[in-house]
Design a protein around this motif. Structure first.
Motif, PDB file in Angstrom:
ATOM      1  N   PRO A   1     114.127  60.918  70.954  1.00 46.73           N
ATOM      2  CA  PRO A   1     113.641  61.400  72.246  1.00 46.73           C
ATOM      3  C   PRO A   1     112.165  61.114  72.436  1.00 46.73           C
ATOM      4  O   PRO A   1     111.389  61.079  71.490  1.00 46.73           O
ATOM      5  N   ASP A   2     111.774  60.909  73.696  1.00 44.07           N
ATOM      6  CA  ASP A   2     110.387  60.589  74.015  1.00 44.07           C
ATOM      7  C   ASP A   2     109.679  61.748  74.698  1.00 44.07           C
ATOM      8  O   ASP A   2     108.633  61.565  75.302  1.00 44.07           O
ATOM      9  N   SER A   3     110.231  62.958  74.618  1.00 48.44           N
ATOM     10  CA  SER A   3     109.590  64.099  75.242  1.00 48.44           C
ATOM     11  C   SER A   3     109.384  65.198  74.209  1.00 48.44           C
ATOM     12  O   SER A   3     110.150  65.325  73.247  1.00 48.44           O
ATOM     13  N   LEU A   4     108.336  65.993  74.405  1.00 52.49           N
ATOM     14  CA  LEU A   4     108.064  67.100  73.499  1.00 52.49           C
ATOM     15  C   LEU A   4     109.002  68.258  73.811  1.00 52.49           C
ATOM     16  O   LEU A   4     109.279  68.541  74.967  1.00 52.49           O
ATOM     17  N   PRO A   5     109.506  68.944  72.796  1.00 50.73           N
ATOM     18  CA  PRO A   5     110.488  70.010  73.035  1.00 50.73           C
ATOM     19  C   PRO A   5     109.867  71.210  73.733  1.00 50.73           C
ATOM     20  O   PRO A   5     108.715  71.581  73.480  1.00 50.73           O
ATOM     21  N   SER A   6     110.637  71.857  74.599  1.00 48.16           N
ATOM     22  CA  SER A   6     110.151  73.042  75.295  1.00 48.16           C
ATOM     23  C   SER A   6     109.867  74.186  74.328  1.00 48.16           C
ATOM     24  O   SER A   6     109.031  75.054  74.603  1.00 48.16           O
ATOM     25  N   SER A   7     110.542  74.185  73.171  1.00 52.25           N
ATOM     26  CA  SER A   7     110.286  75.222  72.172  1.00 52.25           C
ATOM     27  C   SER A   7     108.858  75.149  71.647  1.00 52.25           C
ATOM     28  O   SER A   7     108.269  76.173  71.274  1.00 52.25           O
ATOM     29  N   LEU A   8     108.275  73.947  71.626  1.00 53.72           N
ATOM     30  CA  LEU A   8     106.888  73.794  71.189  1.00 53.72           C
ATOM     31  C   LEU A   8     105.940  74.453  72.184  1.00 53.72           C
ATOM     32  O   LEU A   8     104.981  75.135  71.790  1.00 53.72           O
ATOM     33  N   ARG A   9     106.208  74.282  73.470  1.00 50.05           N
ATOM     34  CA  ARG A   9     105.392  74.945  74.494  1.00 50.05           C
ATOM     35  C   ARG A   9     105.467  76.453  74.330  1.00 50.05           C
ATOM     36  O   ARG A   9     104.438  77.147  74.360  1.00 50.05           O
TER      37      ARG A   9
ATOM     38  N   LEU B   1     100.469  70.857  76.707  1.00 54.57           N
ATOM     39  CA  LEU B   1     101.814  71.264  77.108  1.00 54.57           C
ATOM     40  C   LEU B   1     101.896  72.750  77.417  1.00 54.57           C
ATOM     41  O   LEU B   1     102.744  73.190  78.188  1.00 54.57           O
ATOM     42  N   SER B   2     100.999  73.541  76.800  1.00 54.57           N
ATOM     43  CA  SER B   2     101.100  74.997  76.858  1.00 54.57           C
ATOM     44  C   SER B   2     100.171  75.612  77.902  1.00 54.57           C
ATOM     45  O   SER B   2      98.948  75.551  77.759  1.00 54.57           O
ATOM     46  N   PRO B   3     100.707  76.268  78.938  1.00 54.40           N
ATOM     47  CA  PRO B   3      99.851  76.968  79.899  1.00 54.40           C
ATOM     48  C   PRO B   3      99.011  78.063  79.247  1.00 54.40           C
ATOM     49  O   PRO B   3      97.865  78.303  79.647  1.00 54.40           O
ATOM     50  N   GLY B   4      99.566  78.719  78.224  1.00 52.72           N
ATOM     51  CA  GLY B   4      98.817  79.756  77.533  1.00 52.72           C
ATOM     52  C   GLY B   4      97.578  79.206  76.848  1.00 52.72           C
ATOM     53  O   GLY B   4      96.497  79.826  76.898  1.00 52.72           O
TER      54      GLY B   4
ATOM     55  N   GLY C   1      79.173  71.897  78.215  1.00 57.63           N
ATOM     56  CA  GLY C   1      77.993  71.043  78.209  1.00 57.63           C
ATOM     57  C   GLY C   1      77.380  70.845  79.574  1.00 57.63           C
ATOM     58  O   GLY C   1      76.483  70.001  79.735  1.00 57.63           O
ATOM     59  N   GLY C   2      77.854  71.582  80.564  1.00 57.20           N
ATOM     60  CA  GLY C   2      77.318  71.453  81.912  1.00 57.20           C
ATOM     61  C   GLY C   2      77.935  70.331  82.714  1.00 57.20           C
ATOM     62  O   GLY C   2      77.487  70.020  83.815  1.00 57.20           O
ATOM     63  N   TRP C   3      78.968  69.704  82.186  1.00 58.32           N
ATOM     64  CA  TRP C   3      79.637  68.619  82.898  1.00 58.32           C
ATOM     65  C   TRP C   3      80.860  69.154  83.649  1.00 58.32           C
ATOM     66  O   TRP C   3      81.347  70.239  83.348  1.00 58.32           O
ATOM     67  N   PRO C   4      81.405  68.393  84.594  1.00 56.14           N
ATOM     68  CA  PRO C   4      82.658  68.797  85.245  1.00 56.14           C
ATOM     69  C   PRO C   4      83.793  68.830  84.227  1.00 56.14           C
ATOM     70  O   PRO C   4      83.885  67.958  83.366  1.00 56.14           O
ATOM     71  N   GLY C   5      84.643  69.840  84.323  1.00 55.15           N
ATOM     72  CA  GLY C   5      85.759  69.955  83.396  1.00 55.15           C
ATOM     73  C   GLY C   5      87.016  70.401  84.112  1.00 55.15           C
ATOM     74  O   GLY C   5      86.955  71.133  85.100  1.00 55.15           O
ATOM     75  N   ALA C   6      88.154  69.953  83.615  1.00 55.79           N
ATOM     76  CA  ALA C   6      89.434  70.323  84.225  1.00 55.79           C
ATOM     77  C   ALA C   6      90.491  70.420  83.136  1.00 55.79           C
ATOM     78  O   ALA C   6      90.436  69.712  82.124  1.00 55.79           O
ATOM     79  N   ALA C   7      91.465  71.309  83.341  1.00 58.16           N
ATOM     80  CA  ALA C   7      92.597  71.466  82.443  1.00 58.16           C
ATOM     81  C   ALA C   7      93.873  71.135  83.205  1.00 58.16           C
ATOM     82  O   ALA C   7      94.088  71.625  84.308  1.00 58.16           O
ATOM     83  N   VAL C   8      94.717  70.307  82.601  1.00 59.78           N
ATOM     84  CA  VAL C   8      95.919  69.820  83.260  1.00 59.78           C
ATOM     85  C   VAL C   8      97.121  70.050  82.346  1.00 59.78           C
ATOM     86  O   VAL C   8      97.076  69.704  81.157  1.00 59.78           O
ATOM     87  N   ALA C   9      98.187  70.611  82.876  1.00 61.34           N
ATOM     88  CA  ALA C   9      99.414  70.789  82.106  1.00 61.34           C
ATOM     89  C   ALA C   9     100.167  69.461  82.041  1.00 61.34           C
ATOM     90  O   ALA C   9     100.364  68.803  83.058  1.00 61.34           O
ATOM     91  N   GLY C  10     100.556  69.068  80.842  1.00 64.75           N
ATOM     92  CA  GLY C  10     101.282  67.819  80.706  1.00 64.75           C
ATOM     93  C   GLY C  10     101.539  67.477  79.257  1.00 64.75           C
ATOM     94  O   GLY C  10     101.000  68.097  78.342  1.00 64.75           O
ATOM     95  N   SER C  11     102.368  66.471  79.046  1.00 71.70           N
ATOM     96  CA  SER C  11     102.776  66.030  77.717  1.00 71.70           C
ATOM     97  C   SER C  11     101.986  64.794  77.301  1.00 71.70           C
ATOM     98  O   SER C  11     101.701  63.919  78.128  1.00 71.70           O
TER      99      SER C  11
END
Length: 213
Positions: free
Chosen positions: A2-10, A76-79, A91-101
């Motif tokens: 499989p090429d996807s991470l398991p939901s159990s890991l999230r 992968l984990s929203p938590g 560090g004073g730079w722009p930052g963003a968090a994105v949910a994804g694999s």
């Protein structure tokens, strides 16, 4: 395979998020320190942190005086992403968090200068697909900075068996430095530098700086 991470890991990391930084503080410090010579005081440009967890690398980039614009963490984990949010602009730079694999990054092709990947490789069901996806989002000449478990030492092979059979830890597999070199080469990277290290008595680690070619 499989090429996807398991939901159990999230789900596992959602549960672990609240205590993760405290529980794994020593391991995180030791493992990330292997990347420091390739980061400290450097201009990293647009940075993608693949499997950013609670954002410890974002904090380290600021501490080590790296120049970043912007920083994007994918996990992968929203938590874990919720715990990462306060660290992203350390560090004073722009930052963003994105949910994804890591195996299907929600990132445009050739859009980043530097990719960071700390202690994620052993979770990937298809390591070649993971490296190819990172290569896709890097510009030609961009850099991948990677640290993960090193299967080559005998103690790590024994530890591998113990974690799987006694502890039933959920991960795919460990890789030796030679195996990582081959994976990097086969997915469009040139390994420029390597380092080895340890985190505590058991963990043996390998780090790579690789160029997208």
């Amino acid at each position: 395979m499989p090429d996807s991470l398991p939901s159990s890991l999230r789900r596992e990391y959602d549960r672990a998020a609240a205590e993760y930084d405290r529980r794994w503080a020593r391991y995180n410090r030791a493992s990330l320190a292997l990347l420091r010579p390739w980061i400290e005081g450097r201009k990293l440009g647009k940075v993608l942190d693949v499997g950013c967890g609670t954002g410890n690398l974002a904090h380290a980039l600021a501490e080590w005086g790296a120049s970043v614009d912007p920083y994007v963490g994918v996990d992968l984990s929203p938590g874990m992403l919720r715990k990462a949010a306060p660290k992203l602009g350390a560090g004073g730079w722009p930052g963003a968090a994105v949910a994804g694999s890591a195996l299907a990054l929600p990132i445009a092709t050739a859009s980043f200068d530097t990719a960071l990947c700390a202690s994620n490789l052993h979770y990937w069901p298809n390591a070649g697909a993971g490296f190819a996806e990172i290569r896709r989002v890097l510009r030609p000449g961009g850099r991948l900075l990677l640290v993960d478990w090193d299967r080559a030492p005998l103690r790590m092979r024994a530890f591998d068996l113990w974690m799987r059979r006694a502890l039933r830890v959920e991960y795919q597999r460990m890789y030796s430095r030679q195996e990582i070199r081959v994976l990097l080469h086969d997915t469009g990277f040139r390994a420029a530098h390597e380092a080895r290290g340890a985190a505590g008595m058991m963990w043996r680690l390998a780090a790579f700086e690789a160029e997208a070619v």
